[in-house]
Motif scaffolding. Structure first.
Motif, PDB file in Angstrom:
ATOM      1  N   ASN A 283      25.750 102.890  33.972  1.00  0.00           N
ATOM      2  CA  ASN A 283      26.194 102.392  35.267  1.00  0.00           C
ATOM      3  C   ASN A 283      26.967 101.083  35.127  1.00  0.00           C
ATOM      4  OD1 ASN A 283      25.047 104.548  36.644  1.00  0.00           O
ATOM      5  ND2 ASN A 283      23.088 103.499  36.949  1.00  0.00           N
ATOM      6  N   GLU A 284      26.465 100.212  34.233  1.00  0.00           N
ATOM      7  CA  GLU A 284      27.160  98.951  33.992  1.00  0.00           C
ATOM      8  C   GLU A 284      28.549  99.206  33.405  1.00  0.00           C
ATOM      9  OE1 GLU A 284      24.813  96.377  31.615  1.00  0.00           O
ATOM     10  OE2 GLU A 284      23.375  95.917  33.219  1.00  0.00           O
ATOM     11  N   ILE A 285      28.591 100.177  32.458  1.00  0.00           N
ATOM     12  CA  ILE A 285      29.890 100.512  31.853  1.00  0.00           C
ATOM     13  C   ILE A 285      30.847 101.051  32.912  1.00  0.00           C
ATOM     14  CG2 ILE A 285      31.036 102.109  30.267  1.00  0.00           C
ATOM     15  CD1 ILE A 285      28.589 101.824  28.429  1.00  0.00           C
ATOM     16  N   LYS A 286      30.322 101.932  33.793  1.00  0.00           N
ATOM     17  CA  LYS A 286      31.160 102.472  34.864  1.00  0.00           C
ATOM     18  C   LYS A 286      31.662 101.349  35.762  1.00  0.00           C
ATOM     19  CE  LYS A 286      29.143 107.107  35.144  1.00  0.00           C
ATOM     20  NZ  LYS A 286      28.330 108.053  35.967  1.00  0.00           N
ATOM     21  N   THR A 287      30.718 100.422  36.108  1.00  0.00           N
ATOM     22  CA  THR A 287      31.093  99.284  36.953  1.00  0.00           C
ATOM     23  C   THR A 287      32.152  98.426  36.272  1.00  0.00           C
ATOM     24  OG1 THR A 287      28.859  99.253  37.915  1.00  0.00           O
ATOM     25  CG2 THR A 287      30.202  97.274  38.195  1.00  0.00           C
ATOM     26  N   LYS A 288      31.931  98.125  34.988  1.00  0.00           N
ATOM     27  CA  LYS A 288      32.883  97.323  34.224  1.00  0.00           C
ATOM     28  C   LYS A 288      34.221  98.045  34.099  1.00  0.00           C
ATOM     29  CE  LYS A 288      30.125  93.855  33.289  1.00  0.00           C
ATOM     30  NZ  LYS A 288      30.366  92.542  33.888  1.00  0.00           N
ATOM     31  N   LYS A 289      34.137  99.372  33.927  1.00  0.00           N
ATOM     32  CA  LYS A 289      35.375 100.146  33.798  1.00  0.00           C
ATOM     33  C   LYS A 289      36.174 100.068  35.099  1.00  0.00           C
ATOM     34  CE  LYS A 289      37.011 104.722  32.376  1.00  0.00           C
ATOM     35  NZ  LYS A 289      37.935 104.912  33.510  1.00  0.00           N
ATOM     36  N   ILE A 290      35.442 100.229  36.225  1.00  0.00           N
ATOM     37  CA  ILE A 290      36.113 100.107  37.521  1.00  0.00           C
ATOM     38  C   ILE A 290      36.714  98.709  37.681  1.00  0.00           C
ATOM     39  CG2 ILE A 290      35.714 100.057  40.017  1.00  0.00           C
ATOM     40  CD1 ILE A 290      33.571 102.248  39.541  1.00  0.00           C
ATOM     41  N   PHE A 291      35.911  97.690  37.273  1.00  0.00           N
ATOM     42  CA  PHE A 291      36.390  96.309  37.349  1.00  0.00           C
ATOM     43  C   PHE A 291      37.635  96.119  36.496  1.00  0.00           C
ATOM     44  CE2 PHE A 291      36.373  92.064  35.412  1.00  0.00           C
ATOM     45  CZ  PHE A 291      36.538  91.271  36.545  1.00  0.00           C
ATOM     46  N   ILE A 292      37.565  96.652  35.250  1.00  0.00           N
ATOM     47  CA  ILE A 292      38.711  96.522  34.336  1.00  0.00           C
ATOM     48  C   ILE A 292      39.932  97.273  34.876  1.00  0.00           C
ATOM     49  CG2 ILE A 292      39.561  97.156  32.042  1.00  0.00           C
ATOM     50  CD1 ILE A 292      36.705  96.590  31.016  1.00  0.00           C
ATOM     51  N   ASP A 293      39.656  98.496  35.415  1.00  0.00           N
ATOM     52  CA  ASP A 293      40.771  99.258  35.987  1.00  0.00           C
ATOM     53  C   ASP A 293      41.400  98.499  37.146  1.00  0.00           C
ATOM     54  OD1 ASP A 293      40.438 101.300  34.185  1.00  0.00           O
ATOM     55  OD2 ASP A 293      39.207 102.543  35.512  1.00  0.00           O
ATOM     56  N   ASN A 294      40.530  97.957  37.985  1.00  0.00           N
ATOM     57  CA  ASN A 294      41.057  97.165  39.116  1.00  0.00           C
ATOM     58  C   ASN A 294      41.803  95.935  38.619  1.00  0.00           C
ATOM     59  OD1 ASN A 294      39.977  98.935  40.981  1.00  0.00           O
ATOM     60  ND2 ASN A 294      38.051  97.782  41.208  1.00  0.00           N
ATOM     61  N   LEU A 295      41.171  95.285  37.604  1.00  0.00           N
ATOM     62  CA  LEU A 295      41.817  94.096  37.040  1.00  0.00           C
ATOM     63  C   LEU A 295      43.162  94.462  36.428  1.00  0.00           C
ATOM     64  CD1 LEU A 295      41.580  91.082  36.375  1.00  0.00           C
ATOM     65  CD2 LEU A 295      40.409  91.735  34.246  1.00  0.00           C
TER      66      LEU A 295
END
Length: 375
Positions: A283-295
């Motif tokens: 879940n953290e990886i998914k969250t970070k991935k979303i964050f990175i994608d958004n970033l």
């Protein structure tokens, strides 16, 4: 008549006139209440195994065969067995032999039964339920049973027992079991016989006696390494170390299963925790991935915006530069005045006779100052 001479008989009477030969044979007379006398003899071997010291006046029963001395026709009786008559005489003989054996320390012997016996020597009669009871109560431990059929009751059993015990001395067994069922008190007299008892002294393996339920313990039982009340108890004694081993195995089996179960539960608990941590991490990886994608998208968008702004500024500055470029002015008919390579902005910067360069759109005019005027 030869047939009569070979017939075994029992005779009861009172002992009289005892004589012992140098070879140990015993000659004696037996008389009845009417005064009739019968000459008797018992050879040394049979006399010893009877275990009775003949005394004058002793009341006995003898077993044997009649014999006639041919030269004189004299009748005598060859005894092979002597038995005491009367409980008092038997009790006296029992007590005297017991004291004798106690002084010799025979009852102190105790050869320990080794753990996990495999080869069992058994002496008893093949007739009756005793041997079956014994075998049925032995555990399923793959025992090897070596059996010798022997009479175990009555004076006639003495020689059988002695030969049977001797037989097992030559065999490699873990223990010797002598068993019989219950019965009348006098049926156990054979196990109070000195010759039988002496056969188990210093025996090479433990001797177990299981001589029925009679309350008076026999001297044979006292001299044995182990004395139990029944053949069934003898079987249980032989089973005991195997039973303990089986319990020990079951205990370790339970311990191993419990240990394994605890270990399995611990591993399952750790796996569950790891699984939970993996889910959290996922879940953290998914969250970070979303964050990175958004970033990334924001960066790309910001970069595009900035790049567009920069391009616009560059275009603006380019226009400004081009607008302010002196050479642009040259196209409009203006010129650039230089003296010694320096741009002249004021009339005060030049003097008469100075050499100057006048840059036009399509070239440079070199000239000389002849005059100057201020506005």
């Amino acid at each position: 008549n030869n047939i009569l001479l070979n017939c075994e008989a029992k005779i009861e009477g009172e002992v009289d006139q005892i004589k012992k030969s140098s070879k140990g044979h015993v000659y004696f007379s037996l008389k009845d209440k009417n005064g009739s006398i019968l000459d008797c003899v018992i050879w040394n071997y049979y006399y010893r195994i009877c275990g009775i010291n003949l005394e004058e006046g002793m009341h006995i029963i003898i077993t044997g065969v009649p014999s006639i001395y041919a030269p004189t026709g004299r009748l005598s009786f060859k005894a092979s067995l002597i038995e005491l008559v009367g409980d008092g005489a038997l009790k006296k003989q029992y007590e005297e032999l017991k004291k004798k054996l106690e002084k010799e320390g025979i009852f102190d012997r105790e050869l320990k039964l080794k753990k996990y016996p495999k080869v069992i020597g058994v002496i008893t009669s093949k007739h009756g339920a005793v041997i079956h009871d014994f075998l049925n109560n032995l555990g399923k431990y793959n025992f090897k049973i070596e059996f010798v059929d022997s009479r175990v009751e009555g004076a006639e059993a003495i020689e059988d027992l002695i030969l049977s015990i001797k037989t097992f001395k030559k065999r490699n067994i873990d223990c010797l079991v002598v068993i019989r069922g219950g019965g009348a008190k006098n049926s156990f007299d054979v196990f109070n016989n000195e010759a039988v008892i002496r056969e188990i002294i210093d025996y090479p393996c433990p001797v177990i006696s299981g001589l029925g339920h009679h309350k008076d313990e026999t001297l044979f039982a006292l001299a044995s390494d182990y004395s139990v009340s029944t053949p069934t108890a003898a079987a249980h004694l032989i089973n005991s170390s195997w039973d303990e081993l089986l319990l020990e195995i079951k205990k370790y089996e339970h311990f191993i299963f419990e240990k394994y179960n605890n270990l399995l539960n611990s591993i399952n608990y750790k796996i569950e925790n790891v699984s939970k941590n993996f889910v959290i991490l996922e879940n953290e990886i998914k969250t970070k991935k979303i964050f990175i994608d958004n970033l990334k998208n924001n960066l790309i968008n910001n970069f595009s915006t900035k790049l567009k702004e920069i391009k616009e500024k560059i275009n603006y500055f380019e226009k400004e530069i081009n607008y302010c470029n002196p050479k642009r002015q040259l196209k409009l008919g203006y010129s650039i005045l230089r003296k010694d390579g320096m741009v002249i902005k004021s009339i005060n910067e030049i003097n008469k006779e100075d050499l100057i360069d006048l840059e036009l759109l399509d070239g440079i005019i070199k000239s000389k100052v002849y005059d100057k005027r201020k506005k």
